[in-house]
Design an enzyme around this catalytic site. Sequence first.
Site, mmCIF file in Angstrom:
data_model
loop_
_atom_site.group_PDB
_atom_site.id
_atom_site.type_symbol
_atom_site.label_atom_id
_atom_site.label_comp_id
_atom_site.label_asym_id
_atom_site.label_seq_id
_atom_site.Cartn_x
_atom_site.Cartn_y
_atom_site.Cartn_z
ATOM 1 N N ARG A 70 7.232 26.349 56.686
ATOM 2 C CA ARG A 70 6.600 27.511 57.326
ATOM 3 C C ARG A 70 6.627 27.386 58.745
ATOM 4 N NH1 ARG A 70 2.282 26.709 59.687
ATOM 5 N NH2 ARG A 70 1.941 24.862 58.487
ATOM 6 N N GLY A 113 7.984 18.852 59.505
ATOM 7 C CA GLY A 113 6.739 19.443 58.760
ATOM 8 C C GLY A 113 7.167 20.530 57.804
ATOM 9 N N SER A 114 6.198 21.545 57.566
ATOM 10 C CA SER A 114 6.568 22.464 56.410
ATOM 11 C C SER A 114 7.704 23.511 56.994
ATOM 12 C CB SER A 114 5.344 23.243 56.238
ATOM 13 O OG SER A 114 5.040 23.697 57.362
ATOM 14 N N CYS A 149 8.575 13.979 51.772
ATOM 15 C CA CYS A 149 9.444 14.823 51.810
ATOM 16 C C CYS A 149 10.359 14.761 50.778
ATOM 17 C CB CYS A 149 10.133 15.269 53.316
ATOM 18 S SG CYS A 149 10.797 13.904 53.794
ATOM 19 N N GLU A 184 13.418 19.404 60.671
ATOM 20 C CA GLU A 184 13.374 18.328 59.115
ATOM 21 C C GLU A 184 12.109 18.869 58.607
ATOM 22 O OE1 GLU A 184 15.289 15.720 58.409
ATOM 23 O OE2 GLU A 184 16.269 15.485 60.557
ATOM 24 N N GLY A 231 8.580 25.126 60.427
ATOM 25 C CA GLY A 231 9.829 25.150 61.031
ATOM 26 C C GLY A 231 10.590 26.700 61.395
HETATM 27 P P1 NAD Z 1 2.865 20.892 58.982
HETATM 28 O O1 NAD Z 1 4.028 21.910 58.991
HETATM 29 O O2 NAD Z 1 1.529 21.541 58.484
HETATM 30 O O3 NAD Z 1 2.541 20.119 60.247
HETATM 31 C C1 NAD Z 1 3.568 19.347 60.842
HETATM 32 C C2 NAD Z 1 3.329 19.406 62.446
HETATM 33 O O4 NAD Z 1 3.580 20.728 62.859
HETATM 34 C C3 NAD Z 1 1.943 18.955 62.866
HETATM 35 O O5 NAD Z 1 2.038 18.191 64.012
HETATM 36 C C4 NAD Z 1 1.289 20.567 63.092
HETATM 37 O O6 NAD Z 1 0.449 20.432 64.220
HETATM 38 C C5 NAD Z 1 2.637 21.241 63.793
HETATM 39 N N1 NAD Z 1 2.707 22.589 63.566
HETATM 40 C C6 NAD Z 1 1.956 23.430 62.687
HETATM 41 N N2 NAD Z 1 2.422 24.693 62.706
HETATM 42 C C7 NAD Z 1 3.230 24.728 63.961
HETATM 43 C C8 NAD Z 1 3.689 25.816 64.623
HETATM 44 N N3 NAD Z 1 3.468 27.061 64.218
HETATM 45 N N4 NAD Z 1 4.416 25.444 65.952
HETATM 46 C C9 NAD Z 1 4.556 24.227 66.169
HETATM 47 N N5 NAD Z 1 4.063 23.116 65.744
HETATM 48 C C10 NAD Z 1 3.318 23.253 64.552
HETATM 49 O O7 NAD Z 1 3.150 19.751 57.851
HETATM 50 P P2 NAD Z 1 2.350 18.565 57.104
HETATM 51 O O8 NAD Z 1 1.183 19.010 56.195
HETATM 52 O O9 NAD Z 1 1.692 17.656 58.381
HETATM 53 O O10 NAD Z 1 3.553 17.571 56.702
HETATM 54 C C11 NAD Z 1 3.929 18.073 55.204
HETATM 55 C C12 NAD Z 1 5.368 18.823 55.399
HETATM 56 O O11 NAD Z 1 6.387 18.090 56.109
HETATM 57 C C13 NAD Z 1 5.985 19.097 54.095
HETATM 58 O O12 NAD Z 1 6.683 20.306 53.805
HETATM 59 C C14 NAD Z 1 6.939 18.154 54.025
HETATM 60 O O13 NAD Z 1 8.078 18.107 53.153
HETATM 61 C C15 NAD Z 1 7.518 17.968 55.411
HETATM 62 N N6 NAD Z 1 8.107 16.664 55.845
HETATM 63 C C16 NAD Z 1 9.643 16.634 56.069
HETATM 64 C C17 NAD Z 1 10.088 15.903 56.569
HETATM 65 C C18 NAD Z 1 11.776 15.795 56.716
HETATM 66 O O14 NAD Z 1 12.192 14.889 57.230
HETATM 67 N N7 NAD Z 1 12.444 16.602 56.097
HETATM 68 C C19 NAD Z 1 9.511 14.354 56.751
HETATM 69 C C20 NAD Z 1 8.203 14.400 56.460
HETATM 70 C C21 NAD Z 1 7.451 15.606 56.132
#
Ligand code: NAD
Length: 508
Positions: free
Chosen positions: A244, A241-242, A297, A263, A246
Site C-alpha cells: 500500500r 514497507g507495505s 517480509c 522493497e 509502495g
Molecule cells: P508500512 O508500510 O506501514 O510503513 C513503512 C514505512 O513507510 C514507515 O516508515 C511509514 O511511516 C512509511 N509510510 C507509510 N505510508 C507512507 C506513504 N504514503 N508515503 C511515504 N511513507 C509512508 O509498513 P510496516 O507495517 O512498518 O512494515 C511491514 C511491511 O513491510 C510488510 O508489508 C512487509 O512485508 C514489508 N517489508 C518489506 C521488506 C522487503 O525488503 N521487501 C522488508 C521489511 C518489511
Amino acid sequence: MALTHDSENLPSVAALFAEMGIALPPVTGETLVTTSPVDGAQLARLSQHSTADGQAAIARAETAFRAWRAVPAPRRGQLVRIYGDLLRAHKEPLARIISLECGKILTEARGEVQEVIDICEFATGLSRQLHGLVIATERPGHKLLESWHPMGVFGQITAFNFPAAVWAWGTMVALVCGNAAIWKPSEKTPLTALACTLLFEKAAAEFGDAPDHLVQTLIGGAELGVLLAEDVRVPVLSATGSTRMGRDVAVRVAGRFGRAILELGGNNAAIVTPSADLDLATRGIVFSAAGTAGQRCTTLRRLIVHESLRETLVARLKAAFASLTIGSPLDEASHVGPLIDGQAYDAMQAALASARAEGGKVSGGERVEVPGAGHYVRPALVEMPAQTDIVREETFAPILYVLSYRDFDEAIALQNGVPQGLSSAIFTRDVREAELFQSATGSDCGIANVNIGTSGAEIGGAFGGEKATGGGRAAGSDTWKNYMRRATNTINYSNELPLAQGVKFDIG
Ligand code: NAD
C-alpha cells in the site's frame, strides 16, 4: 525529560543508550511517544520532526553531498569500517533496544545487528571495487567508457520489522558510493534509528573529515516519507514497507522522474514434494513461518504440499507449533515474541475469520497470556481447500496456510498465483524438480531456495522481489549500481572526427 519509562520489568532505554556512550536528545516541540510491544510500556518521548525540518535536512544533505562526492571511495569506505567496528563493540545494548522496541527475540535482534556489521564489511570492500567499463569502439583513435558517479541525496523510508538492518543495506552502500543520506524510520521504531544515527555520528567524529549532516534521521510519521518521495532534491529513494505504501511512493517519485527502490510486501510459499527430507523441511518451515512472530517480509505464509504427505506434515507442524515457547523476547527461552501492536493482532484475527469463512480449518492463532499489555499469539496453521482471496493477501502475522497439490505444474501455478513475488522455497531431493523450480519456468520470485526456508537471506546476494513486492533490489551483489548514476564517455584522441554509424556531415 526525554524518558517517561513506565515499566519496571523492562531495561531502561537511557541505561542502554549510556552503555553505548550516547544519550537521548532533549524533547522540544511535537512529541512522539514510543511504546514497547513487550508489555505495552511507554519507552520514551521523542521530538518529532516537522515537514519544515525535513526540508532543511534535505538542504543540509545537499551541502554534505557536495563535499562527500569528492572524497575518494576507498577513503569513504573507511568511515563505514569505523562504524562497523563501533557496532561490534556495542552489539548487545543495540540488540536489546531492537528487542524492546520491535519485539523480536534477542537471538534475532543480535542477528540483526550482526547483519549491519556484515553490511559495513561488505560496503568497505565495495569501496575499492566500484568500477566502470571500457567498451570496444567502432571509431579509430577513440575510447568508449562507462563511469559511475554518486547520485546526490539518498532518501530512505523503512519498516518497523527490521529497524536497523534495512537502513544499513541502503545507507552503508549509498555512503561508499558518495551520497549523503536521510532516513525516515518507522514511527514504531524511532529509538533504534536514533541509536544507529548517534553511533554513526561517533564514527564520523573518529573518521575526522566527514562533512556535517552526512547521515540524518527524520523522526515522525508518513508525512515525512511523503516529503522525501516528492522532493526533486532526493534523486534516489528507497522505500521498504507495505505494498500500500509502495504504491503511493512509486507514483510520487515517478511523477518527478526520481529513482525508486521498492522493497514491499511478500506472500511467500514453500513447496514440499514427495521426495523431501521431512525432518529438514519441518525445521525450515517452522522457523520461516513462526520466527519473528511471522513479521518478516520473507515469512513463510503458504505451504504447498503434495497430497500424499499432507496429513503427515500437518501433524508434525501442529506438534511443532504447539511446542513453541511464546513469551517476552527478552527471555532467552522464547521462540516467539509479541506482535508489534493491537492493530496487528486485530488484523490477524480478522484474517483467521476470513479464512474460516472461505472454508479453512484453523489450529492455533489464539492469544497467549503474558504479563503486561503486549499482544502474544500462538502461530496458526490453516488448512485451506483452495488458494482463496485471504490466502492471496499478506497478513503480517504468523499464519501458515496449507494447500495441497497433485502434480508439479499445479504446485508451481499455486506458488506463482499471488500478487506478490518476494521469496519462495522447495523441499525436494529430486534434482529435476529443484532445477525446474529455479528455472525461468519455475518460481517467479526474487528469491528461490532449495531445501531451506523462505526467510533469513544472506547479505551477499541481491535482496528483493517482483510484482507487488516492487521490483527493487537492495544490499549485496551489484545493487550498488542503484545508488549511482552511469555516464557514458567517448574520448577522441585522433586528429579526425568520424561520426558513429558512418554518418557524413562534411562542412567547408
Ligand atoms: P508500512 O508500510 O506501514 O510503513 C513503512 C514505512 O513507510 C514507515 O516508515 C511509514 O511511516 C512509511 N509510510 C507509510 N505510508 C507512507 C506513504 N504514503 N508515503 C511515504 N511513507 C509512508 O509498513 P510496516 O507495517 O512498518 O512494515 C511491514 C511491511 O513491510 C510488510 O508489508 C512487509 O512485508 C514489508 N517489508 C518489506 C521488506 C522487503 O525488503 N521487501 C522488508 C521489511 C518489511
